[in-house]
Design a protein around this motif. Structure first.
Motif, PDB file in Angstrom:
ATOM      1  N   SER A 134     -69.696 -16.571 -35.927  1.00  0.00           N
ATOM      2  CA  SER A 134     -69.559 -17.844 -36.478  1.00  0.00           C
ATOM      3  C   SER A 134     -68.197 -18.598 -35.968  1.00  0.00           C
ATOM      4  N   VAL A 135     -67.343 -18.142 -35.181  1.00  0.00           N
ATOM      5  CA  VAL A 135     -66.191 -18.567 -34.787  1.00  0.00           C
ATOM      6  C   VAL A 135     -65.932 -17.932 -33.187  1.00  0.00           C
ATOM      7  N   SER A 136     -65.249 -18.607 -32.806  1.00  0.00           N
ATOM      8  CA  SER A 136     -64.900 -18.368 -31.434  1.00  0.00           C
ATOM      9  C   SER A 136     -63.371 -19.101 -30.892  1.00  0.00           C
ATOM     10  N   GLY A 137     -62.331 -17.915 -30.796  1.00  0.00           N
ATOM     11  CA  GLY A 137     -61.095 -18.393 -30.714  1.00  0.00           C
ATOM     12  C   GLY A 137     -60.649 -18.662 -29.305  1.00  0.00           C
ATOM     13  N   TYR A 138     -59.523 -19.286 -29.048  1.00  0.00           N
ATOM     14  CA  TYR A 138     -59.152 -19.630 -27.838  1.00  0.00           C
ATOM     15  C   TYR A 138     -57.773 -19.946 -27.622  1.00  0.00           C
ATOM     16  N   SER A 139     -57.008 -19.763 -26.592  1.00  0.00           N
ATOM     17  CA  SER A 139     -55.504 -20.031 -26.610  1.00  0.00           C
ATOM     18  C   SER A 139     -55.020 -20.171 -25.099  1.00  0.00           C
ATOM     19  N   ASP A 140     -54.395 -21.389 -24.693  1.00  0.00           N
ATOM     20  CA  ASP A 140     -53.794 -21.543 -23.626  1.00  0.00           C
ATOM     21  C   ASP A 140     -52.094 -21.420 -23.840  1.00  0.00           C
ATOM     22  N   SER A 141     -51.696 -20.390 -23.397  1.00  0.00           N
ATOM     23  CA  SER A 141     -50.071 -20.237 -23.733  1.00  0.00           C
ATOM     24  C   SER A 141     -49.303 -19.975 -22.555  1.00  0.00           C
ATOM     25  N   GLU A 142     -48.208 -20.398 -22.746  1.00  0.00           N
ATOM     26  CA  GLU A 142     -47.110 -20.378 -21.500  1.00  0.00           C
ATOM     27  C   GLU A 142     -45.713 -19.905 -22.081  1.00  0.00           C
ATOM     28  N   THR A 143     -44.953 -19.296 -21.196  1.00  0.00           N
ATOM     29  CA  THR A 143     -43.610 -18.649 -21.903  1.00  0.00           C
ATOM     30  C   THR A 143     -42.737 -18.770 -20.511  1.00  0.00           C
ATOM     31  N   THR A 144     -41.337 -19.100 -20.666  1.00  0.00           N
ATOM     32  CA  THR A 144     -40.323 -19.108 -19.519  1.00  0.00           C
ATOM     33  C   THR A 144     -39.456 -17.997 -20.114  1.00  0.00           C
ATOM     34  N   ASN A 145     -39.067 -17.043 -19.439  1.00  0.00           N
ATOM     35  CA  ASN A 145     -37.949 -16.146 -19.732  1.00  0.00           C
ATOM     36  C   ASN A 145     -36.922 -16.006 -18.689  1.00  0.00           C
ATOM     37  N   ILE A 146     -35.701 -15.603 -19.087  1.00  0.00           N
ATOM     38  CA  ILE A 146     -34.638 -15.330 -18.330  1.00  0.00           C
ATOM     39  C   ILE A 146     -33.964 -13.933 -18.991  1.00  0.00           C
ATOM     40  N   TYR A 147     -33.909 -12.945 -17.926  1.00  0.00           N
ATOM     41  CA  TYR A 147     -33.148 -11.842 -18.516  1.00  0.00           C
ATOM     42  C   TYR A 147     -32.137 -11.402 -17.488  1.00  0.00           C
ATOM     43  N   TYR A 148     -31.150 -10.822 -18.087  1.00  0.00           N
ATOM     44  CA  TYR A 148     -30.061 -10.460 -17.344  1.00  0.00           C
ATOM     45  C   TYR A 148     -29.469  -9.092 -17.668  1.00  0.00           C
ATOM     46  N   ARG A 149     -29.062  -8.141 -16.949  1.00  0.00           N
ATOM     47  CA  ARG A 149     -28.572  -6.780 -17.513  1.00  0.00           C
ATOM     48  C   ARG A 149     -27.484  -6.378 -16.515  1.00  0.00           C
ATOM     49  N   TRP A 150     -26.352  -5.871 -17.112  1.00  0.00           N
ATOM     50  CA  TRP A 150     -25.280  -5.077 -16.463  1.00  0.00           C
ATOM     51  C   TRP A 150     -25.153  -3.921 -16.965  1.00  0.00           C
ATOM     52  N   ARG A 151     -24.975  -2.656 -15.752  1.00  0.00           N
ATOM     53  CA  ARG A 151     -24.857  -1.551 -15.991  1.00  0.00           C
ATOM     54  C   ARG A 151     -23.641  -0.861 -15.237  1.00  0.00           C
ATOM     55  N   ALA A 152     -22.615  -0.075 -15.873  1.00  0.00           N
ATOM     56  CA  ALA A 152     -21.451   0.190 -14.966  1.00  0.00           C
ATOM     57  C   ALA A 152     -21.033   1.530 -15.893  1.00  0.00           C
ATOM     58  N   PRO A 153     -20.173   2.475 -15.032  1.00  0.00           N
ATOM     59  CA  PRO A 153     -19.742   3.626 -15.686  1.00  0.00           C
ATOM     60  C   PRO A 153     -18.612   3.463 -16.948  1.00  0.00           C
ATOM     61  N   MET A 154     -18.947   4.473 -17.770  1.00  0.00           N
ATOM     62  CA  MET A 154     -18.091   4.129 -19.120  1.00  0.00           C
ATOM     63  C   MET A 154     -16.800   5.226 -18.911  1.00  0.00           C
ATOM     64  N   PHE A 155     -15.864   4.549 -18.597  1.00  0.00           N
ATOM     65  CA  PHE A 155     -14.379   5.249 -18.286  1.00  0.00           C
ATOM     66  C   PHE A 155     -14.728   6.254 -17.212  1.00  0.00           C
ATOM     67  N   ASP A 156     -14.382   7.250 -17.321  1.00  0.00           N
ATOM     68  CA  ASP A 156     -14.500   8.564 -16.086  1.00  0.00           C
ATOM     69  C   ASP A 156     -15.355   9.604 -16.667  1.00  0.00           C
ATOM     70  N   TRP A 157     -16.210   9.112 -17.638  1.00  0.00           N
ATOM     71  CA  TRP A 157     -17.351  10.247 -18.167  1.00  0.00           C
ATOM     72  C   TRP A 157     -18.482  10.364 -17.410  1.00  0.00           C
TER      73      TRP A 157
ATOM     74  N   LEU B 271     -22.060  12.888 -17.472  1.00  0.00           N
ATOM     75  CA  LEU B 271     -22.985  13.898 -18.112  1.00  0.00           C
ATOM     76  C   LEU B 271     -24.163  14.076 -16.873  1.00  0.00           C
ATOM     77  N   LEU B 272     -24.546  15.510 -17.035  1.00  0.00           N
ATOM     78  CA  LEU B 272     -25.470  15.746 -16.191  1.00  0.00           C
ATOM     79  C   LEU B 272     -25.406  15.406 -14.651  1.00  0.00           C
ATOM     80  N   GLY B 273     -23.775  15.510 -14.380  1.00  0.00           N
ATOM     81  CA  GLY B 273     -23.504  15.483 -13.226  1.00  0.00           C
ATOM     82  C   GLY B 273     -23.508  14.029 -12.608  1.00  0.00           C
ATOM     83  N   GLU B 274     -23.850  12.822 -13.336  1.00  0.00           N
ATOM     84  CA  GLU B 274     -23.775  11.611 -12.835  1.00  0.00           C
ATOM     85  C   GLU B 274     -22.974  10.801 -14.105  1.00  0.00           C
TER      86      GLU B 274
END
Length: 305
Positions: free
Chosen positions: A207-230, A232-235
């Motif tokens: 009895s019904v038929s659904g549809y959708s035209d969708s758009e998304t814009t994203n920005i993503y940023y990640r920074w990783r660095a050692p914590m002090f001189d700790w 673990l597991l040799g790294e």
């Protein structure tokens, strides 16, 4: 489950008020686009609106993407998602009103294939072809005792234990930057992405038929660095800082009451690459989320292979 209302004098026949099953089907398919398009901000999302009586929606998405190698720059991504939509409508007999919950669940599988074109040191532009397959199904049986003229109600079968199978195709283009300082143990990841997908019902309730035209814009940023001189597991044991922003366009705009979502997060990363294990890095990140009219927090677990 059938719900029956009794009065001391006579049976009361209730009718659903202001319910358009076709518009509802389109809205539910539009909600699926949050699962069909990879997006950190909406990967774990629950919206609770006490003022409208609609706790409405809870979504969870698991997925990831990777480039096979520099010599084979094929990019692959995939995700699996589950969502639950729990609106409440009003049934009335003209003098008395009752709240009638209508509950839908959806499961979605999403995949993508792309190619990395190197444009500068650490920078790539990545066109992606996306496809999606999902199903929406109701676990609510309204029952003739709640709604008058139930059998003659237009599109009633979608409301009463209805279902839709939904397929989709689309594409995305991503500008990505990666920087790795092996000597200092610092990493930078930046991604800007535009995604489009068309979702269309392919089977289920007739009895019904659904549809959708969708758009998304994203920005993503990640920074990783050692914590002090700790170590673990040799790294080095590293801290993680990240932020993201998503702007929603097309048919999903405003379906949940917001047009954008942003996140800021912080966490830690354990590097196990020195050992012969499948998982090389494990990250635990807490995030604060905010947008127009919404805010919240989440905790995410991610792995690198």
């Amino acid at each position: 489950m059938s719900v029956i209302f009794f009065s001391t004098k006579s049976y009361c026949a209730f009718q659903l008020r202001d319910v358009n099953p076709q518009q509802l089907a389109n809205s539910i398919v539009a909600l699926m686009s949050f699962s069909a398009i990879p997006d950190l901000a909406s990967s774990s999302l629950a919206v609770n609106n006490a003022q409208t009586g609609n706790p409405a929606i809870a979504m969870t998405q698991f997925g990831g993407g990777f480039t096979i190698s520099s010599s084979t720059p094929v990019y692959l991504e995939g995700a699996a998602a589950y969502s639950r939509y729990d609106p409440k409508f009003i049934a009335t007999d003209g003098t008395e009103t009752r709240s009638v919950p209508l509950k839908w669940n959806s499961g979605t599988l999403q995949g993508g294939v792309g190619w990395d074109f190197n444009i500068y040191d650490g920078w790539v532009i990545r066109p992606i072809f996306n496809f999606s397959l999902g199903m929406i199904f109701s676990d609510t049986e309204i029952g003739a005792s709640v709604i008058a003229d139930y059998k003659g109600m237009e599109n009633w079968d979608f409301l009463d234990n209805g279902n839709l199978t939904v397929g989709g195709m689309g594409g995305a283009v991503m500008l990505a930057y990666e920087f790795h300082d092996d000597q200092e143990g610092r990493d930078v990841d930046l991604q800007l992405r535009y995604s489009y997908i068309h979702l269309q019902s392919m089977g289920g309730s007739r009895s019904v038929s659904g549809y959708s035209d969708s758009e998304t814009t994203n920005i993503y940023y990640r920074w990783r660095a050692p914590m002090f001189d700790w170590h673990l597991l040799g790294e080095p044991f590293r801290y993680v800082l990240e932020t993201s922003g998503s702007h929603y366009m097309g048919d999903q705009t405003g379906v949940l009451g917001f047009h954008y979502l942003a996140t800021v997060g912080a966490g830690v990363e354990l590097d196990s690459s020195a050992y012969p294990v499948w998982v090389t890095r494990t990250r635990l990140v807490g995030r604060y989320m905010f947008g127009d009219n919404v805010s919240g927090w989440s905790v995410g677990l991610a792995c690198s292979f």
